[in-house]
Design an enzyme around this catalytic site. Structure first.
Site, short mmCIF file in Angstrom:
data_model
loop_
_atom_site.label_atom_id
_atom_site.label_comp_id
_atom_site.label_asym_id
_atom_site.label_seq_id
_atom_site.Cartn_x
_atom_site.Cartn_y
_atom_site.Cartn_z
N THR A 11 0.86 -1.18 0.00
CA THR A 11 0.00 0.00 0.00
C THR A 11 0.90 1.23 0.00
OG1 THR A 11 -1.77 -1.13 1.15
CG2 THR A 11 -1.83 1.26 1.22
N PHE B 269 1.18 5.10 0.88
CA PHE B 269 0.59 6.12 1.74
C PHE B 269 1.20 7.47 1.39
CE2 PHE B 269 -1.44 3.48 5.05
CZ PHE B 269 -0.90 2.24 4.75
#
Ligand code: PEP
Ligand code: MN
Length: 685
Positions: free
Chosen positions: A277, A279
């Protein structure tokens, strides 16, 4: 007893020395960066770091330290150094840093959520100043920054499995916040419960909807379970903990399990192994970073309502040599059927070229907002703009090209009426470059793929991986499905072997290549192997070629034992015609009347193929000669004749190898091979 205590004390003293040295290192690095010695940055540039690492591995080896350990240790140290470097080179120093004030960082969720872990990583050099604050929604954290209640927030923006996080993108356009950093986090989902219960006893599973999507394949095997969405992974963990119910489980990180004292029932349950992921770190104001730092810039645009509007915008980036890393579109609030585009590209707004491009771009759009330029942690080529100047650290060997005759031209006129089209130079004139992790095949670099014929056990493949990495090889090979002439020979370890190969590749940061034998295995092998190999015996296995043509993974196609060059290129055409343009060819020897070698290495195929086709061509001297004694000269010949690289078999104990032992190089000979190549590179390229 006394002696034991002495030794324990000595160990503790040594640990204290290590700490002192690390602190001293930090100070020296800080001084160095402040004095701005040279204009080269070392940390954050993968190529530079890998040169440093190789040097450290060599030194460590002399001291009896394992390269795996050194790699892991120094990767941490380098990451930490990169952070220090970025902080010192941010041109608008953070006010709170100077005043040594408290920094408030908010994130969505509760302690132990992925965003919290990312925050700890991003602010690791200033953790004593930071107070983390978990809030219930993305909107709440963005508002909190906008209102000045928090200095920063951690916002997940996209996932490599589940895709973009729409809400986060929408919040970026609807607020006045800026992006000052990014972080990539390897998400390793685990199934957690209060005890290590069997899967069959679990009835309810809680997690964040994103995590549930990312684990959908695993969850679909648990028909007896009710799946429930939760606003945050760590909150799901907390619920399982509080309920004290053995039939409940949560999907979250290993760190969350540790924090809340839960047990891991099953690890690695995401659909894909590589699950990251990204960020972004947001703040009220943009930060300016020195041009020396490889940055990425994010912006939002709304295009004009004219034909080709988006193309005009993208052309501005292309014209200014700015490499786009992401393009995302979202509906424009309150204006039906119009869209906002989010663009990330490699470049720093402090650079003149980027400023100029942004001016040009503003003339092409109806709306534009620059979210910020910030140190890039994801998808950098390291080659863009003025950021590629790191030459001082590169270990160069004086070139002596002048003394040599000119190398033969490799491009000849392309004959007409060939049975292939997409593979031909007539179709595509430029050499095809194939990117495999950080390795580029088909470019200027001569690639070395090495490893055992077959993966036999953990120790063997890890030893080989270490050898490849320590000696500058780029890719690890290992057969797990073996096409053996006799059905009684070792057939490979199958998927179990693939797991070992993946782990060895990961441990030493090497991409992996392995052979696929049947169409039904292609998709699952393609999930984790970086290159799929089609063996010589399968060069004309058309169903297999069609299958690999439909996956998005590079394929190395080996020349068949009795195949002509045209047949090899026609086989490549099968793959290309299905859509997969990432084909690497491999000359591995053909059958002739000659019996002195296992096959006859047809080196003339190399320049001929390079003239006929844009695809990269590698040479495999191991299967060609069948005898380790001829490998080194044939590798040198492959280099001289213009191949894009070689693939060779190595083994810690060739005499005990389960397949192809006689042609495997021992490690010391592999080292010699790599040294000889190094010398040839200095002379010829
Ligand atoms: C191999 O590379 O493992 C192999 C089996 O080679 P080939 O298909 O060229 O015989
Ligand atoms: Mn072999």
């Amino acid at each position: 007893m006394n002696q034991d205590q002495d030794l324990k004390q000595k160990l503790m003293d040594l640990d204290a020395v290590l700490l002192e040295k690390l602190a001293e290192r930090k100070k020296v690095l800080t001084d160095l960066i402040k004095k701005e010695i040279g204009s080269d940055l070392i940390f954050g540039n993968k190529a530079q770091e890998s040169i440093l690492l190789k040097r450290l591995i060599r030194e460590g080896k002399k001291l009896g330290l394992d390269s795996y350990f050194i790699t892991r240790l120094f990767r941490e140290i380098f990451t930490h150094s990169q952070r220090i470097q970025e902080e010192l080179l941010s041109l608008s120093p953070r006010k709170e840093d100077q005043a040594k004030e408290q920094i408030i960082v908010c994130f969505q969720g509760v302690e132990g959520a992925y965003s919290h872990l990312v925050g700890q990583k991003y602010f690791s050099t200033r953790l004593d100043q930071v107070v983390f604050r978990g809030l219930p929604t993305f909107k709440a954290i963005v508002d909190s920054v906008e209102r000045g209640e928090a200095n920063y927030a951690i916002l997940p923006i996209e996932n490599t499995t589940a895709g973009s996080i729409n809400e986060a993108y929408d919040l970026l356009s609807q607020s006045s916040i800026s992006i000052i950093g990014e972080e990539s986090w390897p998400v390793k989902h685990c199934l957690l419960a209060i005890e290590k219960v069997p899967l069959s006893r679990i009835r309810r599973i809680y997690s964040h909807p994103q995590a549930l999507t990312q684990c959908s394949n695993f969850l679909s095997t648990l028909e007896h379970c009710v799946i429930e969405s939760f606003i945050d992974t760590a909150l799901a963990v907390k619920k399982v903990k509080d309920d004290e119910d053995l039939s409940e489980a949560a999907i979250a990180s290993e760190e969350a399990a540790e924090l809340y004292g839960l047990e891991i029932v099953k690890r690695d349950i995401a659909n894909t192994r590589e699950n990251f992921t990204r960020f972004v770190i947001i703040a009220r104001e943009q930060l300016e970073y020195s041009e020396k730092i490889a940055c990425k810039t994010s912006l939002i645009i709304a295009t004009k309502h004219i034909e080709g509007a988006l193309v005009h915008c993208l052309n501005v980036l292309a014209r200014n040599h700015l490499n786009m890393t992401k393009l995302e579109s979202r509906p424009r609030p309150n204006i039906p059927w119009e869209y906002l585009f989010y663009i990330d590209f490699e470049g720093n707004i402090m650079q003149a070229a980027v400023k100029k491009a942004m001016e040009e771009l503003s003339a092409e759009v109806s709306y534009m907002k620059i979210l910020g330029s910030y140190p890039a942690k994801v998808a950098m080529t390291g080659q863009s703009g003025e950021q590629g100047n790191h030459s001082k650290l590169v270990e160069t060997i004086p070139a002596v090209q002048d003394a040599l005759p000119e190398r033969p031209a490799t491009r000849l006129a392309v004959p007409e009426k060939k049975p292939y089209r997409l593979a031909s130079r007539a179709y595509k004139d430029d050499d095809t470059l194939i990117k495999v992790k950080d390795v580029i095949i088909g470019g200027d670099d001569f690639i070395v793929i090495a490893g055992p014929c077959a993966v036999e056990n953990e120790e063997q493949i890890f030893q080989c991986a270490r050898e490849v990495s320590e000696n500058g090889g780029q890719i690890l090979r290992g057969g797990v499905f073996k096409p053996r002439t006799s059905p009684y020979s070792f057939q490979g370890l199958g998927f179990e072997g693939l797991d070992l190969l993946i782990r060895a590749g990961n441990a030493y940061n090497l991409p992996i290549i392995t052979e696929v034998l049947q169409p039904k295995d292609v998709r699952s092998v393609a999930e984790s192997a970086d290159i799929l190999q089609i063996g010589a015996r399968n060069m004309q296995n058309f169903p297999l070629l069609r299958e690999v043509g439909q996956v998005n993974r590079p394929v190395m196609l080996k020349r068949g034992l009795m195949a002509s060059i045209d047949e090899l290129l026609s086989a490549a055409e099968y793959i290309l015609a299905q859509g997969n343009q990432q084909v690497i060819l491999c000359e591995r020897g053909i059958r002739t009347f000659e019996t002195a070698t296992r096959n006859t290495l047809d080196l003339s195929a190399v320049p001929i193929i390079r003239s006929l086709s844009h695809l990269p061509i590698l040479v495999d001297p191991s299967h060609a000669s069948g005898d380790w004694r001829w490998i080194i000269p044939l590798v040198e010949a492959a280099f001289a004749v213009g191949a894009n690289g070689v693939m060779v078999e190595i083994h810690p104990e060739p005499e005990k190898a389960l397949s192809d032992g006689p042609q495997a190089l021992k490690f010391d000979n592999f080292q010699v091979m790599m040294q000889r190549l190094q010398r040839m590179k200095a002379v010829l390229r």
